[in-house]
Design an enzyme around this catalytic site. Structure first.
Site, PDB file in Angstrom:
ATOM      1  N   HIS A 155      -6.896   3.358   5.801  1.00 28.78           N
ATOM      2  CA  HIS A 155      -6.547   3.948   7.108  1.00 28.78           C
ATOM      3  C   HIS A 155      -7.670   4.819   7.651  1.00 28.78           C
ATOM      4  CE1 HIS A 155      -2.258   2.724   7.244  1.00 28.78           C
ATOM      5  NE2 HIS A 155      -2.308   2.840   5.929  1.00 28.78           N
TER       6      HIS A 155
ATOM      7  N   ASP B 219      -1.891   5.675   1.156  1.00 31.55           N
ATOM      8  CA  ASP B 219      -1.057   4.469   1.272  1.00 31.55           C
ATOM      9  C   ASP B 219      -1.877   3.253   1.676  1.00 31.55           C
ATOM     10  OD1 ASP B 219      -1.413   5.916   3.724  1.00 31.55           O
ATOM     11  OD2 ASP B 219      -0.065   4.479   4.691  1.00 31.55           O
ATOM     12  N   GLU B 220      -1.355   2.110   1.338  1.00 31.07           N
ATOM     13  CA  GLU B 220      -1.838   0.813   1.837  1.00 31.07           C
ATOM     14  C   GLU B 220      -3.359   0.657   1.801  1.00 31.07           C
ATOM     15  OE1 GLU B 220       1.633  -0.083   5.134  1.00 31.07           O
ATOM     16  OE2 GLU B 220       0.057   1.318   5.701  1.00 31.07           O
ATOM     17  N   SER B 221      -3.962   1.052   0.686  1.00 28.75           N
ATOM     18  CA  SER B 221      -5.421   0.869   0.560  1.00 28.75           C
ATOM     19  C   SER B 221      -5.695  -0.518  -0.003  1.00 28.75           C
ATOM     20  CB  SER B 221      -6.002   1.945  -0.354  1.00 28.75           C
ATOM     21  OG  SER B 221      -6.265   3.095   0.371  1.00 28.75           O
TER      22      SER B 221
END
Ligand code: TNX
Length: 526
Positions: A264, A339-341
């Site tokens: 992100h 998150d969401e790496s």
């Protein structure tokens, strides 16, 4: 004959009318049926009335912090109820007492007691925080409009109250779309009214960097330029951020800043390409262009960016960012996202989270991460924000970490209400108003009990919303229900009872010009 019949009729109508007005009267003097949200721990009604009028005064127990609570109440009554209630110490009758009582207090410093009798309203709390929560209850008990005698009737009785969870929050994503500080102030006003005490700001994402960092000016000069959809973005200067922190503090709300990393982070990498660790986009980022801002991302995909976890300069950068933000943030937390790496290798991710943890601790902050960090972080003092994977929450528990409950299927304010919703996503679920209310944090994940839970938070992601009204459409009324889920014990929560109390929030919501979503599940009071 005809005449007597008519008389009988009139008599009958009169009796019925008196009956109805009596019922109304007794309803208005029943404290236990007041439309309070969140519902307090205990209410004992004594069926009499305190008549609040323009001669009523506020008296506080002398302590400066308690005086501030009294002033806040006076300010709100004048603004919302057009009532001029002065602070007058040592008044005896027709008074609202706000008293510091060191010996008083259930288990939390947010606990309070509120006693209404015919002569006075008395609030007791051991801390100004408790007194502040108490006056929110009182604000909800005082009618906005006066009766024809210029009085506002408050039913008598006693309320004993304390929160089930000490952390009751909401998150605003100001990165996908930027929201100016005035919108944040307005959100804080309503959070405080419903006794929420944490505002989490998601300050950076692929689409934008929203807080000025003096040692890395391009983060905002370049990275704050646009937003989802390509319109102009924006950012908070450090002065703006401080204003938000102070405004929140005045409402006994703690601000938690989040800088989401290592994923992100596309906007930060456009501003400073050497931070970039995503192989795919290096070419794009290295592309010399006179205006780097044209490279910014305005879509809503996730998981394609990452910082370079193996470069020391990345940690020099993180150190500066954490230091500058921590200096402006009195609260104990720093949220590192995590998150969401999806394009960070596991090894790099683990190494990165550990290094950031060290930096966050160096600046005396307690680290929070989205539930993915549970696998890596070893510090039992860290906090994990559960949103998606139950296994991550269990891992956090096993490491002795506290958990913030934000289950996407219940607490995500950006989920559509149903297929007809004008805004929102629906990857997790459609979340109608009753569904977002009907859940119990300590029962949501098997094996995670109250002692593992720090509290509850409702995140509002902003991919699909760019204006205040749109923000409000998604947030209200669901965030009000989450406030009750966090404050009130399960035994006191009941949807059928709640929906009536919610329906009666309209005078406040309308007066605040909050454009809530008028869900058909609630019979909104006109
Ligand atoms: C997942 S929840 C995300 C966000 C999105 C959100 C949209 C989380 C930690 N990550 O990046 O904005 O879904 O609902």
């Amino acid at each position: 004959m005809k005449n007597t019949l008519i008389k009988k009729y009139i008599l009958l109508i009169a009796i019925v009318a008196i009956g109805i007005s009596c019922t109304k009267e007794s309803e208005s003097t029943d404290l236990s049926s007041a439309n309070l949200i969140p519902i307090p721990l205990k209410i004992e009604a004594t069926a009499k009335e305190f008549k609040l009028n323009s001669n009523t005064v506020i008296s506080t127990s002398g302590d400066i912090d308690f005086k501030k609570v009294g002033e806040f109440l006076s300010e709100k009554l004048s603004h919302h109820n057009s009532l001029d209630i002065k602070i007058e110490e040592s008044a005896k009758k027709n008074v609202i007492n706000i008293i510091k009582d060191e010996n008083y207090g259930l288990t939390s410093n947010e606990s309070y007691e509120l006693i209404v009798d015919e002569n006075a309203i008395t609030i007791k709390a051991s801390s100004d925080e408790g007194a502040f929560r108490a006056i929110q209850t009182l604000r909800q008990l005082i009618p906005i409009e006066a009766n024809p005698n210029g009085e506002r009737i408050v039913s008598t009785g006693k309320i004993l109250d304390e929160p089930n969870y000490g952390y009751r929050g909401s998150m605003l994503d100001v990165a996908r779309h930027f929201f100016p500080k005035e919108d944040v102030f307005k959100y804080i006003d309503a959070m405080a009214y419903y006794k929420m005490n944490v505002l989490h700001l998601h300050l950076s994402d692929d689409q934008g960097w929203r807080i000025e960092i003096k040692s890395w000016p391009d983060l905002t000069a370049v990275g704050g330029h646009t937003q989802v959809g390509g319109e102009a973005g924006g950012f908070y200067t450090q002065e703006d951020y401080t204003e938000i922190v102070n405004y929140a503090a005045k409402h006994h709300i703690t601000v938690i800043p989040e800088i989401d990393m290592p994923g992100h982070t596309y906007a930060a990498s456009v501003a400073y390409p050497h931070l970039n660790g995503a192989k795919k986009s290096i070419e794009v980022l290295d592309n010399p262009t006179p205006d780097r801002r044209t490279l910014l991302y305005t879509g809503i995909e996730v998981g394609f960016s990452t910082f370079d976890a193996r470069k020391e300069t990345t940690y020099e950068f993180v150190d500066d960012v954490v230091r500058e933000i921590s200096e402006l943030t009195p609260g104990p937390y720093f949220h590192m996202g995590g998150d969401e790496s999806h394009v960070t290798s596991d090894e790099d991710y683990d190494y990165f989270v550990e290094r950031v943890g060290e930096i966050v601790r160096k600046y005396d902050k307690r680290m929070i991460g989205w539930d993915e960090v549970a696998r890596v972080d070893k510090d039992p003092n860290s906090v994990v924000q559960f949103w998606d994977k139950e296994d991550n929450a269990k891992m956090a528990k096993d490491k002795g970490m506290k958990i913030i409950m934000s289950p996407a299927k219940k607490a995500y304010l950006d989920m559509k209400y149903d297929t007809l919703s004008k805004f929102g996503l629906h990857w997790a679920a459609y979340i109608p108003v009753d569904v977002s209310y009907k859940w119990t944090p300590e029962k949501y994940v098997e094996g995670i009990s109250k002692e593992n839970i720090l509290g509850v938070e409702a995140p509002l992601w902003s991919e699909t919303i760019s204006k205040t009204e749109e923000l409000e459409y998604l947030a209200y009324p669901r965030v009000i229900g989450i406030a009750e889920v966090g404050w009130s014990i399960e035994e006191n929560r009941d949807w059928d009872n709640y929906r009536v109390r919610l329906a009666n929030q309209t005078p406040y919501l309308n007066q605040m010009n909050i454009k809530y979503y008028p869900s058909k599940l609630v019979d909104w009071v006109e």
